[in-house]
Design a protein around this motif. Structure first.
Motif, PDB file in Angstrom:
ATOM      1  N   THR A 323      41.669  34.314  52.762  1.00  0.00           N
ATOM      2  CA  THR A 323      41.762  34.189  51.366  1.00  0.00           C
ATOM      3  C   THR A 323      41.733  35.262  50.039  1.00  0.00           C
ATOM      4  OG1 THR A 323      40.289  32.666  51.036  1.00  0.00           O
ATOM      5  CG2 THR A 323      40.363  33.162  49.006  1.00  0.00           C
ATOM      6  N   ILE A 324      42.626  35.348  49.425  1.00  0.00           N
ATOM      7  CA  ILE A 324      42.802  36.298  48.076  1.00  0.00           C
ATOM      8  C   ILE A 324      42.912  35.451  47.027  1.00  0.00           C
ATOM      9  CG2 ILE A 324      44.976  37.619  47.625  1.00  0.00           C
ATOM     10  CD1 ILE A 324      46.491  37.787  50.423  1.00  0.00           C
ATOM     11  N   THR A 325      42.070  36.354  45.909  1.00  0.00           N
ATOM     12  CA  THR A 325      42.410  35.440  44.810  1.00  0.00           C
ATOM     13  C   THR A 325      42.474  36.553  43.423  1.00  0.00           C
ATOM     14  OG1 THR A 325      40.627  34.455  45.545  1.00  0.00           O
ATOM     15  CG2 THR A 325      40.439  34.924  42.986  1.00  0.00           C
ATOM     16  N   VAL A 326      43.401  36.838  42.873  1.00  0.00           N
ATOM     17  CA  VAL A 326      43.845  37.112  41.859  1.00  0.00           C
ATOM     18  C   VAL A 326      43.657  36.688  40.413  1.00  0.00           C
ATOM     19  CG1 VAL A 326      45.786  38.282  40.605  1.00  0.00           C
ATOM     20  CG2 VAL A 326      45.331  37.902  43.189  1.00  0.00           C
ATOM     21  N   GLU A 327      42.453  37.293  39.682  1.00  0.00           N
ATOM     22  CA  GLU A 327      42.429  36.638  38.339  1.00  0.00           C
ATOM     23  C   GLU A 327      43.268  37.025  37.173  1.00  0.00           C
ATOM     24  OE1 GLU A 327      38.958  39.012  36.183  1.00  0.00           O
ATOM     25  OE2 GLU A 327      38.016  37.613  37.844  1.00  0.00           O
ATOM     26  N   PRO A 328      43.470  35.927  36.522  1.00  0.00           N
ATOM     27  CA  PRO A 328      44.827  36.214  35.133  1.00  0.00           C
ATOM     28  C   PRO A 328      44.572  36.950  34.276  1.00  0.00           C
ATOM     29  CG  PRO A 328      43.624  34.166  34.750  1.00  0.00           C
ATOM     30  CD  PRO A 328      42.819  34.231  36.171  1.00  0.00           C
ATOM     31  N   ALA A 329      45.934  38.106  33.776  1.00  0.00           N
ATOM     32  CA  ALA A 329      45.488  38.473  32.426  1.00  0.00           C
ATOM     33  C   ALA A 329      45.180  39.818  33.223  1.00  0.00           C
ATOM     34  CB  ALA A 329      44.904  37.784  31.907  1.00  0.00           C
ATOM     35  N   LEU A 330      45.280  40.466  34.221  1.00  0.00           N
ATOM     36  CA  LEU A 330      44.417  41.820  33.910  1.00  0.00           C
ATOM     37  C   LEU A 330      45.247  42.622  33.446  1.00  0.00           C
ATOM     38  CD1 LEU A 330      44.899  42.076  38.104  1.00  0.00           C
ATOM     39  CD2 LEU A 330      42.884  41.086  37.057  1.00  0.00           C
ATOM     40  N   PRO A 331      44.107  43.745  33.445  1.00  0.00           N
ATOM     41  CA  PRO A 331      44.740  44.898  32.659  1.00  0.00           C
ATOM     42  C   PRO A 331      46.235  45.602  33.253  1.00  0.00           C
ATOM     43  CG  PRO A 331      42.278  45.934  33.290  1.00  0.00           C
ATOM     44  CD  PRO A 331      43.026  43.699  33.289  1.00  0.00           C
ATOM     45  N   PRO A 332      47.183  46.731  32.909  1.00  0.00           N
ATOM     46  CA  PRO A 332      47.704  47.370  33.347  1.00  0.00           C
ATOM     47  C   PRO A 332      47.057  48.908  34.130  1.00  0.00           C
ATOM     48  CG  PRO A 332      48.303  47.772  31.178  1.00  0.00           C
ATOM     49  CD  PRO A 332      47.043  46.454  31.379  1.00  0.00           C
ATOM     50  N   VAL A 333      47.453  48.929  35.164  1.00  0.00           N
ATOM     51  CA  VAL A 333      47.123  49.736  36.102  1.00  0.00           C
ATOM     52  C   VAL A 333      48.071  51.101  36.271  1.00  0.00           C
ATOM     53  CG1 VAL A 333      45.597  50.519  38.363  1.00  0.00           C
ATOM     54  CG2 VAL A 333      44.694  48.355  36.546  1.00  0.00           C
ATOM     55  N   THR A 334      47.666  52.092  36.770  1.00  0.00           N
ATOM     56  CA  THR A 334      49.241  52.662  36.589  1.00  0.00           C
ATOM     57  C   THR A 334      48.776  53.613  38.180  1.00  0.00           C
ATOM     58  OG1 THR A 334      49.741  52.815  35.022  1.00  0.00           O
ATOM     59  CG2 THR A 334      50.000  54.693  36.675  1.00  0.00           C
TER      60      THR A 334
END
Length: 433
Positions: A323-334
């Motif tokens: 199961t893969i869950t990704v929250e919306p509007a994540l902060p940008p990450v480098t």
């Protein structure tokens, strides 16, 4: 060990002493000439005063009487010799040579001086209504003047030697102060060449030498870190690639063990696994050597899609869900995608081999960054053990130790948020867009 060239201590000593000696010489020679002229002029001025005094005291008729009955002191002061001369330079009375060219030169009515017969002499005409008829000659041994000059020169020479000696002492001290830190740096560099990466060069107070020492220490630490990563690389790669390589070999052996089986699917699966192993190997080699890629925003959705395609089938064959869950509007990450990919590979491989039940991957917003959490329903980790310890006897420590190192290299952290059931959290800092 020998080295070519002049040692720094000797070079500094020679340069400072040479410059000091040259400066002293440039100062001393004109001063010696000036002292010579000064003493000569002082003596001439004194003789002129004495000659003028005697000339005013001698009566006009002294020239006619050849000084008969004239009482003049033989020495006015010290070693002075006084004599009276006719205008043709013939001595009439007193002391001095029988004929004096100096006295003859004063027939013009002026005072003259010169060194004559070893004496510094001054001649002064005796004033008279009838013109110059008598010349007074006053002289002092020239040797006395030379002795005074030589004594002054000796004193100046002694002072010059003292200055040069002080300069030599200062040069020895300064050369030692300059050479000592360089010698310590040489010793530290030799220790570094011998494999000692814990070198520490003592501070000397010289900015340039201290900067070189700091640079050498930083280089030693850097080389030590690189060497440590290289030494651990073989074990880490072996751990990371063992499962994939074992699966590839088992698939080929299984296909070959079935008579008349179609080998094309097995070969295709082996090729796919081989390509994946090559990607993993390239990533690990690049990351282990710290080849930093240009900063770029991390494509979280794309990375999760890769995770789904790679691990869904492997877990499904064991009857387990992904199961893969990704929250919306994540902060940008480098971050380097290869580094994050390898960390997730370790966590998911650990869940596949040691976990149970459903495997959940959750990407959430944690303020200034994101958290990628991997959990399953397995027995987890014992409370008194550290899963990140690098040990060949540990069931999963080698891979997790590598994963933590990769996370820290990206400025993040890999932590065990929950021991049972296990929950690992990869924390990646955000960046301003």
């Amino acid at each position: 060990m020998t080295a070519q060239g002049v040692p720094l201590r000797r070079r500094v000593l020679v340069v400072i002493v040479s410059v000091t000696a040259l400066a002293v010489a440039l100062f001393l020679v004109p001063l010696a000439i000036a002292v010579n002229i000064l003493y000569h002029d002082q003596t001439v001025a004194a003789l002129q005063r004495d000659a003028a005094w005697v000339a005013t005291a001698v009566p006009d008729e002294a020239a006619r009487d050849a000084g008969a009955g004239l009482k003049l002191p033989a020495r006015l002061s010290g070693e002075l010799a006084v004599g009276g001369y006719a205008v043709d330079g013939t001595r009439l009375f007193g002391e001095g040579p029988a004929r004096s060219p100096l006295a003859a030169s004063s027939r013009d009515g002026h005072v003259h001086d010169m060194v004559e017969n070893g004496f510094l002499a001054v001649s002064a005409p005796v004033p008279s209504d009838e013109g110059t008829a008598l010349v007074i000659r006053v002289a002092t041994p020239n040797e006395q003047i030379d002795n005074r000059i030589h004594q002054a020169w000796l004193l100046m020479g002694g002072l010059a030697l003292l200055v040069i000696a002080l300069a030599a002492g200062a040069a020895v001290r300064q050369s030692t102060r300059l050479a000592a830190p360089l010698e310590r740096l040489t010793t530290a560099a030799q220790a570094l060449g011998g494999g000692d990466f814990s070198i520490r060069a003592a501070r000397s107070g010289l900015r340039e030498a201290d900067q070189a020492a700091q640079a050498l220490e930083a280089t030693a630490r850097r080389l030590g870190d690189v060497l440590a990563r290289e030494r651990a690389f073989s074990a880490d790669v072996s751990h990371q690639l063992r499962t994939g390589l074992t699966g590839l070999l088992l698939g080929l052996e299984s296909a070959l063990s079935r008579p008349g089986a179609d080998l094309a699917p097995a070969v295709q699966a082996a090729l796919a696994r081989g390509e994946r192993l090559q990607e993993v190997l390239d990533d690990l080699v690049r990351l282990s050597r710290d080849s930093r890629a240009p900063a770029e925003p991390l494509d979280v959705d794309g990375l999760m899609e890769e995770v789904r395609q790679e691990w869904h089938g492997q877990l499904a064959r064991q009857g387990r869900r992904l199961t893969i869950t990704v929250e919306p509007a994540l902060p940008p990450v480098t971050a380097q995608p290869a580094a994050v990919r390898q960390v997730l590979h370790v966590l998911l491989d650990n869940a596949l081999r040691h976990g149970r039940g459903e495997v959940a991957v959750t990407v959430s917003d944690v303020g200034p960054g994101i958290a990628v959490e991997v959990s399953d329903h397995g027995p987890g980790v014992a409370p008194d053990s550290d899963p990140f310890i690098r040990s060949s006897g540990h069931s999963h420590g080698i891979g997790l130790a590598l994963a933590r190192s990769l996370a820290e290299a990206e400025g993040g952290r890999l932590v065990l948020s929950r021991a049972r059931p296990p929950l690992f959290s990869l924390l990646l800092p955000g960046h301003d867009t």
